[in-house]
Design an enzyme around this catalytic site. Structure first.
Site, PDB file in Angstrom:
ATOM      1  N   HIS A   1       0.820  -1.217   0.000  1.00  0.00           N
ATOM      2  CA  HIS A   1       0.000   0.000   0.000  1.00  0.00           C
ATOM      3  C   HIS A   1       0.855   1.268   0.000  1.00  0.00           C
ATOM      4  O   HIS A   1       0.340   2.361  -0.183  1.00  0.00           O
ATOM      5  CB  HIS A   1      -0.994   0.003   1.177  1.00  0.00           C
TER       6      HIS A   1
ATOM      7  N   ASP B   1      -0.318  -7.468   0.907  1.00  0.00           N
ATOM      8  CA  ASP B   1       0.203  -6.106   1.144  1.00  0.00           C
ATOM      9  C   ASP B   1       1.716  -6.181   1.030  1.00  0.00           C
ATOM     10  O   ASP B   1       2.443  -6.036   1.999  1.00  0.00           O
ATOM     11  CB  ASP B   1      -0.236  -5.588   2.513  1.00  0.00           C
TER      12      ASP B   1
ATOM     13  N   SER C   1       4.308   2.120   8.343  1.00  0.00           N
ATOM     14  CA  SER C   1       3.982   1.098   7.347  1.00  0.00           C
ATOM     15  C   SER C   1       5.199   0.638   6.571  1.00  0.00           C
ATOM     16  O   SER C   1       6.071   1.427   6.224  1.00  0.00           O
ATOM     17  CB  SER C   1       2.967   1.636   6.348  1.00  0.00           C
TER      18      SER C   1
ATOM     19  N   SER D   1       1.737  -3.824   7.896  1.00  0.00           N
ATOM     20  CA  SER D   1       0.637  -3.555   6.971  1.00  0.00           C
ATOM     21  C   SER D   1      -0.273  -2.479   7.563  1.00  0.00           C
ATOM     22  O   SER D   1      -0.338  -1.366   7.055  1.00  0.00           O
ATOM     23  CB  SER D   1      -0.148  -4.845   6.704  1.00  0.00           C
TER      24      SER D   1
ATOM     25  N   GLY E   1       3.193   6.256   9.063  1.00  0.00           N
ATOM     26  CA  GLY E   1       4.609   6.362   8.695  1.00  0.00           C
ATOM     27  C   GLY E   1       5.387   5.098   9.029  1.00  0.00           C
ATOM     28  O   GLY E   1       6.460   4.861   8.489  1.00  0.00           O
TER      29      GLY E   1
END
Length: 457
Positions: A242, A270, A351, A366, A349
Site C-alpha cells: 500500500h 500487502d 507502514s 501492513s 509512517g
C-alpha cells in the site's frame, strides 16, 4: 494415507529426540559433558538468538515487562519451542491442531491434537498436550471458505477474521455481529467451529502524508523500509504494497534519489519491493535505537505467543506477541490475507517497517488500530511469502557462506534462496528431509546442519 502408521511413528519420533530436547532446557544449549564436540546446534544457536541487539532486548523489557535475562531466555525458549512444535506437527500428521507458547519466558509450549492417543508423544517432548475437536487442517479450510465468501460481501463491519488455535475456532471480530454471521453463513461455517467477538475500531493502513524520515514515495507520502533484499545482483528492499504502486519512485530519508517500485500488490496481499540505484547498498541490518545495527540472520517463522518487535520510522522500536498467523483484515481499500496479527502498536509512517523476533525477520508492517500511546494491534505481511512471490533473497549476516567446507556440493533438491514451508520435503546428500519451520534457506542452513529446521525422514 499415513493414518495407519501414524501413532507408531509419532511415539517413536517423539521418544527418540526427547532426551536431547530436555537437556537443551531453558538455556537453549546442551548440558556440558554429555554432548559430543560436534553436536548438532540447538534451535537457539541456529536462529542466533544471541544476536538480538540491546535495542530489541530493551524494547522487550519495556513492552513485555521482563528483565534482561528473562528477555534472553524467552528468545531461546521460543526458538526451541518452534523446533519442537515442528517435529510434533510432522509426527501427528492430520491430528495436529496448532501450537503456541505462553509464560513470561515462553517456558510452556502447548501442542493441540484431535486424538487423545497422541498425548503421550506430545508430553514426551516436554510440551503440554491439549485434546481438541478440530484439526488445524479443518480450521484452515474453514478460514479459506470465509476468504472466498468475503470476496462477494462487504466486510467493513466484520473487518478481522482468523484461525485461533488456542480456542480451536475460527474467530470473526465484528463491529456489527450481524455482519459476522452473514460472512459465516455465506462460507457455510457452522457454530461449533466459529466464534464472533465484538470490536470497536476499524483497522487502517499506517502511511501518512506529513513527511518525516525513512523513505518517501513520489516525493510525498512516507513509509518505512522493511528488509534489505537482493534479486541476483540487483539490490533493494521489501516493504508494504500500500506504500506505492509499481513504477513509483522513492527517495531516502535524506531525500536522495533511491529507487523504483518493481512490484506491488494491494489489496489482496500487502507486499512490494523497491530496486535501489547504485548509491544504496543492501545490508543485513534493521535500524535500531540510536542508529545501532540490528542483525538479521534468517526468516524462521515465530510460533503463536512468541515475542515480536517492530522498527518503524515514526515510533521506533515496540514489542508484543504473535496472536494469530492465518488472519484476514479488511481496510477501507479492501481485504488482505493471510497476514499475522500481533499486539505490537504502530502509527502512520511505520507502514512497511520491519517485524523481527530475536534476529529472525518476520514481516513488514501492513496496518492495524490504536496507537503507541493507548496501545493497539497490528497486522504484518509475512516476509517469506513476499520473498517467494518476487524471487528475492533476504540479506542476512550469513550471506557470505559458511556451511561449505570447500568440497563438492552434495546433490539434491535443497537450494539456498528457496523459501520452504513446514512439511515440504527435499533431498540433500542422498537423504530426504522434512521442513519443520517455514524459512528462506541459505548457505550454512543445509538440512543436516540445522535440526531445528529440518528432520531426516
Amino acid at each position: 494415507m499415513h493414518h495407519r502408521h501414524r501413532h507408531h511413528r509419532a511415539m517413536g519420533a517423539a521418544v527418540a529426540a526427547t532426551a536431547a530436547l530436555l537437556v537443551a532446557g531453558l538455556s537453549g544449549s546442551a548440558s556440558a559433558g554429555t554432548a559430543p564436540v560436534d553436536a548438532a546446534p540447538t534451535a537457539a544457536e541456529t536462529l542466533r538468538t544471541d544476536a538480538a541487539p540491546p535495542a530489541l532486548l530493551e524494547a522487550m523489557q519495556r513492552d513485555l515487562g521482563l528483565d534482561r535475562r528473562q528477555a534472553e531466555r524467552r528468545l531461546a525458549n521460543e526458538a526451541d519451542a518452534g523446533a519442537t512444535a515442528g517435529r510434533l506437527r510432522a509426527a501427528l500428521g492430520g491430528d495436529f491442531a496448532g501450537a503456541w507458547v505462553r509464560g513470561a519466558e515462553s517456558g510452556t509450549l502447548t501442542v493441540a491434537t484431535t486424538d487423545a492417543a497422541d498425548v503421550a508423544a506430545i508430553e514426551a517432548r516436554g510440551a503440554e498436550a491439549k485434546v481438541v475437536r478440530h484439526s488445524l487442517t479443518d480450521l484452515d479450510a474453514a478460514k479459506a471458505r470465509m476468504d472466498k465468501a468475503a470476496a462477494g460481501l462487504n466486510t467493513a463491519d466484520a473487518p478481522v477474521w482468523y484461525v485461533d488455535t488456542r480456542t480451536n475456532t475460527v474467530v470473526v471480530e465484528a463491529i456489527r455481529p450481524a455482519a459476522a454471521h452473514k460472512l459465516l453463513a455465506a462460507a457455510g461455517v457452522d457454530g461449533s467451529l466459529s466464534r464472533v467477538e465484538r470490536r470497536t475500531e476499524r483497522p487502517r493502513t499506517f502511511y501518512d502524508l506529513r513527511g518525516g524520515e525513512a523513505y518517501y514515495i513520489n516525493n510525498s507520502s512516507r513509509c518505512s523500509i522493511g528488509f534489505p533484499v537482493t534479486k541476483g545482483t540487483q539490490q533493494g528492499f521489501a516493504t508494504a504494497g500500500h506504500c506505492g504502486r509499481t513504477g513509483s519512485s522513492t527517495t531516502g530519508s535524506n531525500r536522495v534519489a533511491q529507487g523504483t517500485f518493481q512490484g506491488s500488490i494491494f489489496p489482496g496481499r500487502d507486499m512490494a519491493w523497491v530496486a535501489t540505484n547504485s548509491s544504496w547498498t543492501a545490508t543485513p541490518y534493521v535500524l535500531g535505537a540510536g542508529g545501532q545495527n540490528v542483525q538479521v540472520t534468517g526468516s524462521t517463522v515465530s510460533p503463536v505467543g512468541a515475542s515480536v518487535c517492530r522498527s518503524g520510522s515514526t515510533t521506533g522500536w515496540h514489542c508484543g506477541t504473535v496472536t494469530q498467523h492465518n488472519t484476514s483484515v479488511t481496510y477501507q481499500e479492501g481485504t488482505i490475507s493471510p497476514v499475522t496479527r500481533t499486539t505490537v502498536c504502530a502509527e502512520p509512517g511505520d507502514s512497511g517497517g520491519s517485524y523481527i523476533s530475536g534476529s529472525q525477520a518476520q514481516g513488514v508492517t501492513s496496518g492495524g488500530s490504536g496507537d503507541c500511546r493507548s496501545g493497539g494491534e497490528t497486522f504484518f505481511q509475512p516476509i517469506n511469502a513476499l520473498l517467494q512471490n518476487y524471487g528475492l533473497t533476504l540479506k542476512t549476516t550469513g550471506d557470505d557462506g559458511g556451511g561449505d567446507d570447500g568440497g563438492e556440493e552434495p546433490g539434491g533438491t535443497w537450494a539456498a534462496g528457496t523459501v520452504y514451508q513446514a512439511g515440504d520435503t527435499v533431498t540433500y546428500g542422498g537423504a530426504t528431509y522434512r521442513c519443520l519451520q517455514g524459512h528462506q534457506a541459505y548457505a550454512g542452513w543445509e538440512p543436516p546442519n540445522v535440526p531445528a529446521l529440518w528432520q531426516r525422514v
